[in-house]
Design a protein around this motif. Structure first.
Motif, PDB file in Angstrom:
ATOM      1  N   ALA A  46     -17.481 -22.881   2.819  1.00  0.00           N
ATOM      2  CA  ALA A  46     -17.153 -22.008   3.949  1.00  0.00           C
ATOM      3  C   ALA A  46     -16.759 -20.609   3.474  1.00  0.00           C
ATOM      4  CB  ALA A  46     -16.028 -22.629   4.774  1.00  0.00           C
ATOM      5  N   VAL A  47     -15.996 -20.539   2.398  1.00  0.00           N
ATOM      6  CA  VAL A  47     -15.574 -19.230   1.883  1.00  0.00           C
ATOM      7  C   VAL A  47     -16.779 -18.464   1.339  1.00  0.00           C
ATOM      8  CG1 VAL A  47     -14.128 -18.034   0.185  1.00  0.00           C
ATOM      9  CG2 VAL A  47     -13.221 -20.011   1.434  1.00  0.00           C
ATOM     10  N   TRP A  48     -17.663 -19.160   0.615  1.00  0.00           N
ATOM     11  CA  TRP A  48     -18.868 -18.483   0.117  1.00  0.00           C
ATOM     12  C   TRP A  48     -19.739 -18.005   1.268  1.00  0.00           C
ATOM     13  CZ3 TRP A  48     -19.479 -16.132  -4.179  1.00  0.00           C
ATOM     14  CH2 TRP A  48     -18.806 -16.562  -5.325  1.00  0.00           C
ATOM     15  N   PHE A  49     -19.787 -18.786   2.348  1.00  0.00           N
ATOM     16  CA  PHE A  49     -20.540 -18.357   3.521  1.00  0.00           C
ATOM     17  C   PHE A  49     -19.951 -17.052   4.070  1.00  0.00           C
ATOM     18  CE2 PHE A  49     -21.612 -18.127   7.985  1.00  0.00           C
ATOM     19  CZ  PHE A  49     -22.977 -18.387   7.961  1.00  0.00           C
ATOM     20  N   ASN A  50     -18.631 -16.973   4.143  1.00  0.00           N
ATOM     21  CA  ASN A  50     -17.988 -15.743   4.619  1.00  0.00           C
ATOM     22  C   ASN A  50     -18.223 -14.577   3.665  1.00  0.00           C
ATOM     23  OD1 ASN A  50     -17.049 -16.878   6.981  1.00  0.00           O
ATOM     24  ND2 ASN A  50     -15.078 -17.452   6.100  1.00  0.00           N
ATOM     25  N   LEU A  51     -18.255 -14.858   2.377  1.00  0.00           N
ATOM     26  CA  LEU A  51     -18.587 -13.796   1.413  1.00  0.00           C
ATOM     27  C   LEU A  51     -20.012 -13.304   1.635  1.00  0.00           C
ATOM     28  CD1 LEU A  51     -16.793 -15.185  -1.751  1.00  0.00           C
ATOM     29  CD2 LEU A  51     -16.454 -12.895  -0.776  1.00  0.00           C
ATOM     30  N   GLY A  52     -20.907 -14.221   2.008  1.00  0.00           N
ATOM     31  CA  GLY A  52     -22.268 -13.807   2.363  1.00  0.00           C
ATOM     32  C   GLY A  52     -22.268 -12.890   3.568  1.00  0.00           C
ATOM     33  N   GLY A  53     -21.485 -13.235   4.580  1.00  0.00           N
ATOM     34  CA  GLY A  53     -21.372 -12.381   5.759  1.00  0.00           C
ATOM     35  C   GLY A  53     -20.806 -11.015   5.429  1.00  0.00           C
ATOM     36  N   LEU A  54     -19.877 -10.979   4.523  1.00  0.00           N
ATOM     37  CA  LEU A  54     -19.293  -9.720   4.078  1.00  0.00           C
ATOM     38  C   LEU A  54     -20.357  -8.855   3.396  1.00  0.00           C
ATOM     39  CD1 LEU A  54     -16.476  -8.413   4.083  1.00  0.00           C
ATOM     40  CD2 LEU A  54     -16.085  -9.460   1.861  1.00  0.00           C
ATOM     41  N   ALA A  55     -21.192  -9.488   2.580  1.00  0.00           N
ATOM     42  CA  ALA A  55     -22.270  -8.763   1.904  1.00  0.00           C
ATOM     43  C   ALA A  55     -23.306  -8.254   2.912  1.00  0.00           C
ATOM     44  CB  ALA A  55     -22.927  -9.655   0.857  1.00  0.00           C
ATOM     45  N   VAL A  56     -23.592  -9.037   3.933  1.00  0.00           N
ATOM     46  CA  VAL A  56     -24.520  -8.594   4.982  1.00  0.00           C
ATOM     47  C   VAL A  56     -23.960  -7.348   5.662  1.00  0.00           C
ATOM     48  CG1 VAL A  56     -25.476  -9.193   7.249  1.00  0.00           C
ATOM     49  CG2 VAL A  56     -25.599 -10.845   5.374  1.00  0.00           C
ATOM     50  N   GLN A  57     -22.660  -7.347   5.958  1.00  0.00           N
ATOM     51  CA  GLN A  57     -22.032  -6.173   6.568  1.00  0.00           C
ATOM     52  C   GLN A  57     -22.218  -4.928   5.711  1.00  0.00           C
ATOM     53  OE1 GLN A  57     -17.848  -6.889   7.255  1.00  0.00           O
ATOM     54  NE2 GLN A  57     -18.215  -7.646   9.331  1.00  0.00           N
ATOM     55  N   ALA A  58     -22.214  -5.125   4.391  1.00  0.00           N
ATOM     56  CA  ALA A  58     -22.355  -4.003   3.464  1.00  0.00           C
ATOM     57  C   ALA A  58     -23.824  -3.687   3.162  1.00  0.00           C
ATOM     58  CB  ALA A  58     -21.619  -4.315   2.161  1.00  0.00           C
ATOM     59  N   ASN A  59     -24.745  -4.367   3.857  1.00  0.00           N
ATOM     60  CA  ASN A  59     -26.189  -4.197   3.634  1.00  0.00           C
ATOM     61  C   ASN A  59     -26.588  -4.510   2.199  1.00  0.00           C
ATOM     62  OD1 ASN A  59     -26.879  -3.433   6.314  1.00  0.00           O
ATOM     63  ND2 ASN A  59     -26.024  -1.407   5.900  1.00  0.00           N
ATOM     64  N   ASN A  60     -25.896  -5.457   1.584  1.00  0.00           N
ATOM     65  CA  ASN A  60     -26.200  -5.875   0.222  1.00  0.00           C
ATOM     66  C   ASN A  60     -26.885  -7.241   0.300  1.00  0.00           C
ATOM     67  OD1 ASN A  60     -26.248  -6.687  -2.447  1.00  0.00           O
ATOM     68  ND2 ASN A  60     -24.214  -5.874  -2.908  1.00  0.00           N
ATOM     69  N   THR A  61     -28.185  -7.218   0.506  1.00  0.00           N
ATOM     70  CA  THR A  61     -28.957  -8.439   0.706  1.00  0.00           C
ATOM     71  C   THR A  61     -28.907  -9.353  -0.512  1.00  0.00           C
ATOM     72  OG1 THR A  61     -30.410  -7.218   2.187  1.00  0.00           O
ATOM     73  CG2 THR A  61     -31.226  -9.322   1.387  1.00  0.00           C
ATOM     74  N   ALA A  62     -28.948  -8.784  -1.698  1.00  0.00           N
ATOM     75  CA  ALA A  62     -28.935  -9.604  -2.914  1.00  0.00           C
ATOM     76  C   ALA A  62     -27.614 -10.367  -3.031  1.00  0.00           C
ATOM     77  CB  ALA A  62     -29.160  -8.734  -4.146  1.00  0.00           C
ATOM     78  N   ALA A  63     -26.507  -9.691  -2.802  1.00  0.00           N
ATOM     79  CA  ALA A  63     -25.206 -10.360  -2.880  1.00  0.00           C
ATOM     80  C   ALA A  63     -25.057 -11.389  -1.768  1.00  0.00           C
ATOM     81  CB  ALA A  63     -24.075  -9.329  -2.800  1.00  0.00           C
ATOM     82  N   ALA A  64     -25.586 -11.085  -0.596  1.00  0.00           N
ATOM     83  CA  ALA A  64     -25.536 -12.034   0.522  1.00  0.00           C
ATOM     84  C   ALA A  64     -26.325 -13.290   0.177  1.00  0.00           C
ATOM     85  CB  ALA A  64     -26.082 -11.392   1.798  1.00  0.00           C
ATOM     86  N   ARG A  65     -27.506 -13.103  -0.366  1.00  0.00           N
ATOM     87  CA  ARG A  65     -28.346 -14.255  -0.737  1.00  0.00           C
ATOM     88  C   ARG A  65     -27.636 -15.121  -1.784  1.00  0.00           C
ATOM     89  NH1 ARG A  65     -32.671 -11.710  -1.044  1.00  0.00           N
ATOM     90  NH2 ARG A  65     -33.646 -12.428   0.876  1.00  0.00           N
ATOM     91  N   THR A  66     -27.041 -14.482  -2.779  1.00  0.00           N
ATOM     92  CA  THR A  66     -26.318 -15.215  -3.826  1.00  0.00           C
ATOM     93  C   THR A  66     -25.168 -16.022  -3.219  1.00  0.00           C
ATOM     94  OG1 THR A  66     -26.894 -13.574  -5.502  1.00  0.00           O
ATOM     95  CG2 THR A  66     -24.977 -14.961  -5.956  1.00  0.00           C
TER      96      THR A  66
END
Length: 157
Positions: A112-132
């Motif tokens: 769940a926390v990693w999922f939220n970190l993905g959402g945070l990366a999406v907000q920052a338009n960092n697709t690579a970090a979101a995918r990871t």
């Protein structure tokens, strides 16, 4: 034991006692948590309610109180991180998420926390970090939600 006083002293003490005005009793503090739930857990639940109501600053304050009561309550860090993410405070949200990961090794929680970190990366338009982040979440717990999030990253824009 028994205290014995001369009659005059006894009468004076009883008179003084009887003349004393009784102060009202203080109202008992009403506890808003369920039986068996700690005060920190109650503040955690309060923070979650405020987050659902989109009252992010109030939610963050409740999570702060939960953390003040129990510094090891990983879900309070995660909840505060989520409220901060929704409030637009991405740097502090990330720090809270990383603290939550360090405090609880449960796979479902970590996913769940990693999922939220993905959402945070999406907000920052960092697709690579979101995918990871989404892939780490998926490796820990494969859910429809994380599959949809990964698919959204690959969808044409």
């Amino acid at each position: 034991s028994r205290l014995e006083l001369p009659e005059a002293a006894r009468a004076a003490k009883v008179a003084a006692f009887m003349a004393t005005v009784e102060q009202p009793w203080p109202k008992p503090e009403v506890k808003m948590w369920r039986l068996g739930t700690s005060p920190a857990q109650a503040k955690l639940e309060e923070g979650r309610r405020w987050t659902r109501d989109k009252e992010f600053l109030t939610a963050i304050a409740a999570f702060d109180e939960a953390i003040g009561l129990d510094r090891e309550l990983a879900s309070a860090y995660s909840g505060r991180g989520y409220a901060r993410m929704l409030a637009g405070d991405s740097m502090r949200a990330r720090a809270d998420f990383m603290t939550a990961l360090a405090k609880n090794a449960d796979k479902k929680f970590q996913a769940a926390v990693w999922f939220n970190l993905g959402g945070l990366a999406v907000q920052a338009n960092n697709t690579a970090a979101a995918r990871t982040a989404y892939r780490k979440s998926q490796a820990l717990r494969d859910t429809t939600q994380v599959k949809d999030a990964l698919a959204a990253l690959d969808a044409p824009k």
